[in-house]
Scaffold this motif. Structure first.
Motif, PDB file in Angstrom:
ATOM      1  N   ALA A 160      -5.490  32.967   1.641  1.00 20.07           N
ATOM      2  CA  ALA A 160      -5.070  32.451   2.793  1.00 20.07           C
ATOM      3  C   ALA A 160      -3.604  31.998   2.970  1.00 20.07           C
ATOM      4  O   ALA A 160      -2.771  32.697   1.847  1.00 20.07           O
ATOM      5  CB  ALA A 160      -5.753  30.657   2.144  1.00 20.07           C
ATOM      6  N   ASP A 161      -3.374  31.739   3.912  1.00 22.68           N
ATOM      7  CA  ASP A 161      -1.485  31.535   4.484  1.00 22.68           C
ATOM      8  C   ASP A 161      -1.998  29.927   4.258  1.00 22.68           C
ATOM      9  O   ASP A 161      -2.455  29.535   5.067  1.00 22.68           O
ATOM     10  CB  ASP A 161      -1.745  32.166   5.819  1.00 22.68           C
ATOM     11  N   VAL A 162      -0.908  30.086   3.491  1.00 21.61           N
ATOM     12  CA  VAL A 162      -0.714  28.367   3.488  1.00 21.61           C
ATOM     13  C   VAL A 162       0.390  27.417   3.979  1.00 21.61           C
ATOM     14  O   VAL A 162       2.035  28.267   4.004  1.00 21.61           O
ATOM     15  CB  VAL A 162      -0.395  28.040   1.767  1.00 21.61           C
ATOM     16  N   VAL A 163       0.813  26.411   4.908  1.00 21.63           N
ATOM     17  CA  VAL A 163       1.639  26.406   5.246  1.00 21.63           C
ATOM     18  C   VAL A 163       1.999  24.780   5.554  1.00 21.63           C
ATOM     19  O   VAL A 163       0.988  24.087   5.312  1.00 21.63           O
ATOM     20  CB  VAL A 163       1.783  26.306   6.631  1.00 21.63           C
ATOM     21  N   GLY A 164       2.781  24.177   4.861  1.00 25.40           N
ATOM     22  CA  GLY A 164       3.073  22.537   4.401  1.00 25.40           C
ATOM     23  C   GLY A 164       3.459  22.239   3.803  1.00 25.40           C
ATOM     24  O   GLY A 164       4.279  22.671   2.856  1.00 25.40           O
ATOM     25  N   ALA A 165       3.483  20.966   2.932  1.00 26.01           N
ATOM     26  CA  ALA A 165       4.076  20.631   1.706  1.00 26.01           C
ATOM     27  C   ALA A 165       5.552  20.312   2.859  1.00 26.01           C
ATOM     28  O   ALA A 165       6.309  19.941   3.773  1.00 26.01           O
ATOM     29  CB  ALA A 165       4.357  21.144   1.008  1.00 26.01           C
ATOM     30  N   VAL A 207      -0.904  21.732   5.720  1.00 30.76           N
ATOM     31  CA  VAL A 207      -1.788  21.993   6.363  1.00 30.76           C
ATOM     32  C   VAL A 207      -2.602  23.871   6.539  1.00 30.76           C
ATOM     33  O   VAL A 207      -1.114  24.374   5.623  1.00 30.76           O
ATOM     34  CB  VAL A 207      -1.228  22.442   7.853  1.00 30.76           C
ATOM     35  N   VAL A 208      -3.308  24.308   6.124  1.00 28.40           N
ATOM     36  CA  VAL A 208      -3.796  25.333   5.383  1.00 28.40           C
ATOM     37  C   VAL A 208      -4.293  26.280   6.636  1.00 28.40           C
ATOM     38  O   VAL A 208      -5.499  25.758   6.812  1.00 28.40           O
ATOM     39  CB  VAL A 208      -4.630  25.136   4.346  1.00 28.40           C
ATOM     40  N   VAL A 209      -4.547  27.479   6.425  1.00 31.02           N
ATOM     41  CA  VAL A 209      -5.459  28.167   7.938  1.00 31.02           C
ATOM     42  C   VAL A 209      -6.325  29.379   6.747  1.00 31.02           C
ATOM     43  O   VAL A 209      -5.314  29.989   6.073  1.00 31.02           O
ATOM     44  CB  VAL A 209      -3.601  28.948   8.393  1.00 31.02           C
ATOM     45  N   ALA A 210      -7.055  28.979   7.505  1.00 31.57           N
ATOM     46  CA  ALA A 210      -8.171  30.028   7.024  1.00 31.57           C
ATOM     47  C   ALA A 210      -7.664  31.385   7.618  1.00 31.57           C
ATOM     48  O   ALA A 210      -6.547  32.104   8.353  1.00 31.57           O
ATOM     49  CB  ALA A 210      -9.603  30.422   7.429  1.00 31.57           C
ATOM     50  N   PRO A 211      -7.741  32.285   6.123  1.00 36.99           N
ATOM     51  CA  PRO A 211      -7.514  34.283   6.198  1.00 36.99           C
ATOM     52  C   PRO A 211      -8.074  35.059   7.076  1.00 36.99           C
ATOM     53  O   PRO A 211      -9.024  33.940   8.478  1.00 36.99           O
ATOM     54  CB  PRO A 211      -7.388  34.722   4.767  1.00 36.99           C
ATOM     55  N   PRO A 212      -7.961  35.551   8.039  1.00 35.52           N
ATOM     56  CA  PRO A 212      -8.604  36.567   9.089  1.00 35.52           C
ATOM     57  C   PRO A 212      -9.795  36.920   8.639  1.00 35.52           C
ATOM     58  O   PRO A 212      -9.819  37.299   6.717  1.00 35.52           O
ATOM     59  CB  PRO A 212      -7.423  37.762   9.007  1.00 35.52           C
ATOM     60  N   LEU A 213     -10.805  37.893   9.044  1.00 36.38           N
ATOM     61  CA  LEU A 213     -11.561  38.045   8.057  1.00 36.38           C
ATOM     62  C   LEU A 213     -11.213  39.261   7.319  1.00 36.38           C
ATOM     63  O   LEU A 213     -12.480  39.251   6.289  1.00 36.38           O
ATOM     64  CB  LEU A 213     -12.246  38.330   9.911  1.00 36.38           C
ATOM     65  N   LYS A 214     -10.497  39.992   7.785  1.00 32.60           N
ATOM     66  CA  LYS A 214     -10.190  41.436   6.815  1.00 32.60           C
ATOM     67  C   LYS A 214      -9.854  40.377   5.381  1.00 32.60           C
ATOM     68  O   LYS A 214      -9.641  41.478   4.577  1.00 32.60           O
ATOM     69  CB  LYS A 214      -9.869  42.152   7.895  1.00 32.60           C
ATOM     70  N   ALA A 215      -9.081  39.843   5.274  1.00 32.94           N
ATOM     71  CA  ALA A 215      -7.914  39.415   4.837  1.00 32.94           C
ATOM     72  C   ALA A 215      -9.046  38.739   3.175  1.00 32.94           C
ATOM     73  O   ALA A 215     -10.091  38.328   3.606  1.00 32.94           O
ATOM     74  CB  ALA A 215      -6.401  38.619   4.399  1.00 32.94           C
ATOM     75  N   ARG A 216      -8.468  38.576   2.398  1.00 31.22           N
ATOM     76  CA  ARG A 216      -9.187  37.798   1.391  1.00 31.22           C
ATOM     77  C   ARG A 216      -8.782  35.944   0.872  1.00 31.22           C
ATOM     78  O   ARG A 216      -9.376  35.664   0.361  1.00 31.22           O
ATOM     79  CB  ARG A 216      -9.139  38.126  -0.230  1.00 31.22           C
ATOM     80  N   ALA A 274     -10.910  25.907   4.021  1.00 31.57           N
ATOM     81  CA  ALA A 274      -8.557  25.768   4.504  1.00 31.57           C
ATOM     82  C   ALA A 274      -8.794  24.515   4.341  1.00 31.57           C
ATOM     83  O   ALA A 274      -7.499  24.027   3.567  1.00 31.57           O
ATOM     84  CB  ALA A 274      -8.076  26.201   5.487  1.00 31.57           C
ATOM     85  N   LEU A 275      -9.636  23.223   4.399  1.00 30.93           N
ATOM     86  CA  LEU A 275      -9.498  22.131   4.006  1.00 30.93           C
ATOM     87  C   LEU A 275      -9.120  21.512   2.968  1.00 30.93           C
ATOM     88  O   LEU A 275      -8.185  21.006   2.034  1.00 30.93           O
ATOM     89  CB  LEU A 275     -10.728  20.712   4.549  1.00 30.93           C
ATOM     90  N   ALA A 328       0.565  -1.449   0.037  1.00 29.02           N
ATOM     91  CA  ALA A 328       0.100  -0.380  -0.073  1.00 29.02           C
ATOM     92  C   ALA A 328       1.013   1.433   0.225  1.00 29.02           C
ATOM     93  O   ALA A 328       1.780   1.271   0.520  1.00 29.02           O
ATOM     94  CB  ALA A 328      -1.108   0.490   1.379  1.00 29.02           C
ATOM     95  N   SER A 329       0.119   2.404  -0.485  1.00 23.58           N
ATOM     96  CA  SER A 329       1.363   3.626  -0.176  1.00 23.58           C
ATOM     97  C   SER A 329       1.414   4.354   1.060  1.00 23.58           C
ATOM     98  O   SER A 329      -0.093   3.358   1.439  1.00 23.58           O
ATOM     99  CB  SER A 329       0.737   4.237  -1.941  1.00 23.58           C
ATOM    100  N   PRO A 330       1.825   4.818   0.842  1.00 15.74           N
ATOM    101  CA  PRO A 330       2.016   5.572   2.182  1.00 15.74           C
ATOM    102  C   PRO A 330       0.665   6.544   2.120  1.00 15.74           C
ATOM    103  O   PRO A 330       0.607   7.319   1.416  1.00 15.74           O
ATOM    104  CB  PRO A 330       3.036   6.603   2.347  1.00 15.74           C
ATOM    105  N   MET A 331      -0.092   6.786   3.785  1.00 16.71           N
ATOM    106  CA  MET A 331      -1.121   8.013   3.676  1.00 16.71           C
ATOM    107  C   MET A 331      -0.625   9.174   3.969  1.00 16.71           C
ATOM    108  O   MET A 331       0.722   9.301   5.184  1.00 16.71           O
ATOM    109  CB  MET A 331      -1.908   7.020   4.978  1.00 16.71           C
ATOM    110  N   THR A 332      -1.301  10.289   3.626  1.00 22.25           N
ATOM    111  CA  THR A 332      -1.439  11.641   4.265  1.00 22.25           C
ATOM    112  C   THR A 332      -2.609  11.358   4.345  1.00 22.25           C
ATOM    113  O   THR A 332      -3.466  11.975   4.308  1.00 22.25           O
ATOM    114  CB  THR A 332      -0.606  12.263   2.843  1.00 22.25           C
ATOM    115  N   PHE A 333      -2.293  13.257   5.439  1.00 22.94           N
ATOM    116  CA  PHE A 333      -3.304  13.658   5.801  1.00 22.94           C
ATOM    117  C   PHE A 333      -3.038  14.971   5.549  1.00 22.94           C
ATOM    118  O   PHE A 333      -2.311  15.550   5.192  1.00 22.94           O
ATOM    119  CB  PHE A 333      -3.438  13.920   7.517  1.00 22.94           C
ATOM    120  N   SER A 334      -4.440  15.846   5.069  1.00 19.49           N
ATOM    121  CA  SER A 334      -4.658  17.586   5.080  1.00 19.49           C
ATOM    122  C   SER A 334      -5.487  17.851   6.156  1.00 19.49           C
ATOM    123  O   SER A 334      -6.532  17.475   6.313  1.00 19.49           O
ATOM    124  CB  SER A 334      -5.594  17.655   3.809  1.00 19.49           C
TER     125      SER A 334
END
Length: 708
Positions: A703-708, A692-701, A680-681, A651-657
């Motif tokens: 999205a901040d992205v962290v991961g990979a 991992v993706v973090v939803a943007p603040p209410l004032k922003a449009r 964000a998911l 089986a191929s390795p599993m990953t999480f988003s």
């Protein structure tokens, strides 16, 4: 020649010194004249002679001083003895005296049971029960004449002063013994007066009280104390009048005293009951009327049994007994008749009003428990309700609810309340069935009273004693013919629970079993309605309710809360390839790994087939001091958990988003927090998964992205 003391003594020593000096001077002159060659030798010979005379005088003087010191000590000793004769508390003689010989060593005694055997330097003639000359000597006053012939006593009273001392000891001992007898007689008279007064008070109370067991216990104890009884029971007749059952006891454990229950016409008690007369036995060992085996096993010596009669109705028997010889006087019989009459009055009052009051208490208790059970708090709610209401009826210090697991032959403590500073027992504790009396209660399906926990009957007794529990009562909980467990009450006092207490609570506990069974079923149903059947985690329904509560709490206390949504990448192809059983095992494994990474205050749920949601109260995604540090740390650890999953071969390795959103910086409510976390998911999936993706603040449009 007596030279006296003080100034006369000094003058005499000066005169003697002058004479000695003059003698030596004269001797020197004479010897020098007549023996010019040897006079020094002769003079040297006279000096030791004179020194010896002086030494003899000094020894004599030292003996005089020692005698004076001895007389002084004797004077002080006699003063102390005389003072002791005036002050009662110091009259006890000094048994130890280093100057005395050790009697059993001096006389070669081998009587180890002698009270003086093994004691050093003891005035053995002041000790009762010694084995002098091969026989017991009795008390001091009766054996002193014989002791005067003993060489140890003769050595102790060798001179007049010592004899005076020993005579003082003898006088003090005899006076003290007589005074003790007078004090004892006075004390007994006073106690008897108090008992009579107490009996009168209890008799008056019997006219109005309805607490039957408590009053009968008090009357029984008062009657037993009045006649000096060592044990006693009150036996009441059943409705048919053919059987006598012990209701309260004194001096015997209630469980054992129940063996004194009998039938009318059988044995000494049953015969007196049937004949309505007072039965007295002053030697039970030879009395043919005694047929009860338990009564014979007590090795009791005497017994008196009186019928309880009121308005020609025979209610039961009052029985008292002693383990030592005793002759019951007419005064004692009259007092016991009064006590029996008062017990009969109390029984009638209880029959008239006590049963109605008990039924009312039982009904009110059952109504309260049923009402509380309907609130949906489950087993613990029913238990708490029973305890809170039962405290108004009984006095107890510990209460526990034990559920029976027949498949493991174990009982589980599921609820506990105790007044002890610390307890070995706790919720969730499992014990073998026979570690406590609950096993016996489960088998017999009958209540059990333990009047005194001694520490050797059951394995847990010593632990109960260390906690302070001295007596207990156990009730079976039965529903639809099945034993669910037991309700257990404990007390720091011995014999704290009576047969009346059991009669009061037994109907309640019978109904309690049904209520408890219903509460358990409701609790199980509610648990299943908010629990994922596969993983045991909370389900989506529960999570939505918890999300609303946590967001509301976050708003009140101005603390952040972060929602983490976790999705297993490409799980559907994996499930299709290896089958649902393997997929279920993998989902279970993932849920276990996720639970290891969260705190007790965090909430985790399975929100979909391969999707999980985690609430992190009081945790922010971003802070001014350390951006992306708190919730991101949890998210990064969860993402790394994918490497720990055990997969089928090939089986191929599993990953999480993962998608993260924080309230209030990235959402203005619970529904928006869930919406932004899901966004964000989806963004993490769209950007290549395993990130991992973090939803943007209410004032922003964006999205901040962290991961990979």
């Amino acid at each position: 020649m007596k030279i006296g003391y003080g100034r006369n003594r000094i003058i005499w020593y000066i005169v003697f010194g002058g004479v000695a000096g003059a003698f030596l001077a004269g001797a020197h002159s004479v010897l020098q004249y007549y023996f010019p060659v040897y006079h020094y030798y002769i003079l040297l010979l006279l000096i030791p002679i004179l020194a010896g005379v002086m030494a003899l005088l000094a020894m004599r003087e030292n003996a005089v001083f020692e005698w004076g010191d001895r007389m002084d000590r004797t004077r002080l000793r006699i003063n102390d003895l005389m003072q002791g004769a005036i002050i009662r508390k110091t009259r006890t003689p000094e048994f130890q005296d280093p100057s005395l010989a050790t009697c059993w060593q001096r006389l070669g005694c081998d009587q180890a049971e002698c009270p003086a055997y093994g004691l050093e330097h003891t005035r053995c003639w002041l000790i009762a029960g010694t084995f002098c000359r091969g026989q017991v000597q009795g008390k001091f006053a009766r054996k002193l004449k014989d002791c005067r012939l003993c060489e140890v006593y003769q050595a102790a009273a060798a001179d007049p002063v010592q004899e005076i001392t020993e005579n003082f000891y003898a006088m003090n001992y005899l006076l003290g013994e007589r005074e003790d007898q007078l004090e004892k007689a006075y004390s007994e008279a006073r106690v008897r007066g108090e008992k009579l007064a107490g009996l009168v008070s209890l008799s008056e109370a019997a006219l109005s009280t309805v607490h039957l067991s408590e009053l009968m216990q008090s009357l029984l104890e008062s009657a037993a104390s009045f006649v000096g009884a060592d044990f006693g029971v009150v036996s009441l007749a059943d409705a048919s009048g053919g059987n006598l059952s012990v209701r309260v006891s004194y001096g015997l454990p209630l469980a054992d005293s129940a063996k004194l229950s009998t039938k009318a016409g059988e044995g000494i008690i049953g015969q007196a009951f049937a004949g309505r007369y007072i039965a007295v036995s002053e030697d039970l060992s030879t009395d043919s009327r005694v047929t009860n085996l338990y009564l014979r096993s007590l090795n009791a010596r005497t017994m008196i049994s009186l019928p309880l009669v009121l308005r020609e109705q025979l209610l039961g028997m009052l029985t008292l007994g002693t383990f030592t010889p005793h002759q019951y006087t007419e005064e004692e019989k009259d007092s016991l008749i009064v006590a029996a009459d008062r017990i009969a009055v109390a029984i009638e009052n209880s029959q008239l009003t006590g049963e109605l009051g008990r039924d009312r208490e039982q009904f009110e208790l059952m109504e309260a428990i049923t009402s509380d059970a309907s609130t949906g708090d489950g087993v613990n709610g029913v238990y708490d309700s029973f305890i809170s209401h039962a405290r108004g009826l009984l006095d107890f210090d510990q209460a526990s609810l034990a559920l029976w697991h027949p498949e493991e032959n174990e009982v589980e403590i599921v609820a506990l309340k105790t007044e002890a500073a610390r307890s070995w027992m706790g919720e969730g504790l499992r014990l073998p069935k026979d570690a406590l009396p609950v096993g016996k209660v489960i088998d017999s399906r009958s209540p059990l009273i333990r009047d005194e926990i001694l520490g050797n009957e059951y394995p847990t007794d010593k632990l109960l004693i260390e906690e302070g529990i001295r007596s207990a009562v156990f009730f079976p909980l039965v529903s639809k013919g099945e034993v669910l467990g037991t309700m257990n009450l404990g007390s720091f006092k011995p014999a704290a629970f009576s047969v009346g207490d059991v009669e009061l609570l037994e109907p309640v506990t019978r109904q309690l079993g049904l209520v408890l069974d219903n509460a358990r079923m409701l609790q199980d149903a509610r648990h299943h309605s908010v629990t994922d059947a596969l993983t045991g985690l909370h389900n989506h329904r529960f999570f939505v309710e918890a999300l609303g509560r946590e967001v509301a709490r976050s708003s009140i206390f101005n603390r952040p809360v972060t929602l983490v949504v976790v999705d297993v990448d490409d799980f559907k192809p994996f499930n299709d390839r290896y089958g649902q059983p393997v997929g279920d095992r993998t989902i279970n494994q993932i849920s276990g790994l996720l639970k290891q990474e969260i705190r007790e205050i965090d909430i985790i749920a399975r929100s979909g087939g391969d999707e999980f949601a985690i609430l992190l109260p009081e945790t922010g995604v971003v802070s001014a001091a350390a951006p992306n540090v708190r919730a991101m740390d949890v998210a990064d650890r969860i993402r790394a958990l994918a490497k720990e999953i055990t997969l089928p071969e090939g089986a191929s390795p599993m990953t999480f988003s993962l998608g993260l959103a924080e309230y209030p910086s990235q959402a203005n409510g619970a529904s928006q927090l869930l919406e932004h976390a899901n966004w964000a998911l989806r963004e993490a999936k769209a950007r290549g998964k395993d990130r991992v993706v973090v939803a943007p603040p209410l004032k922003a449009r964006g999205a901040d992205v962290v991961g990979a």
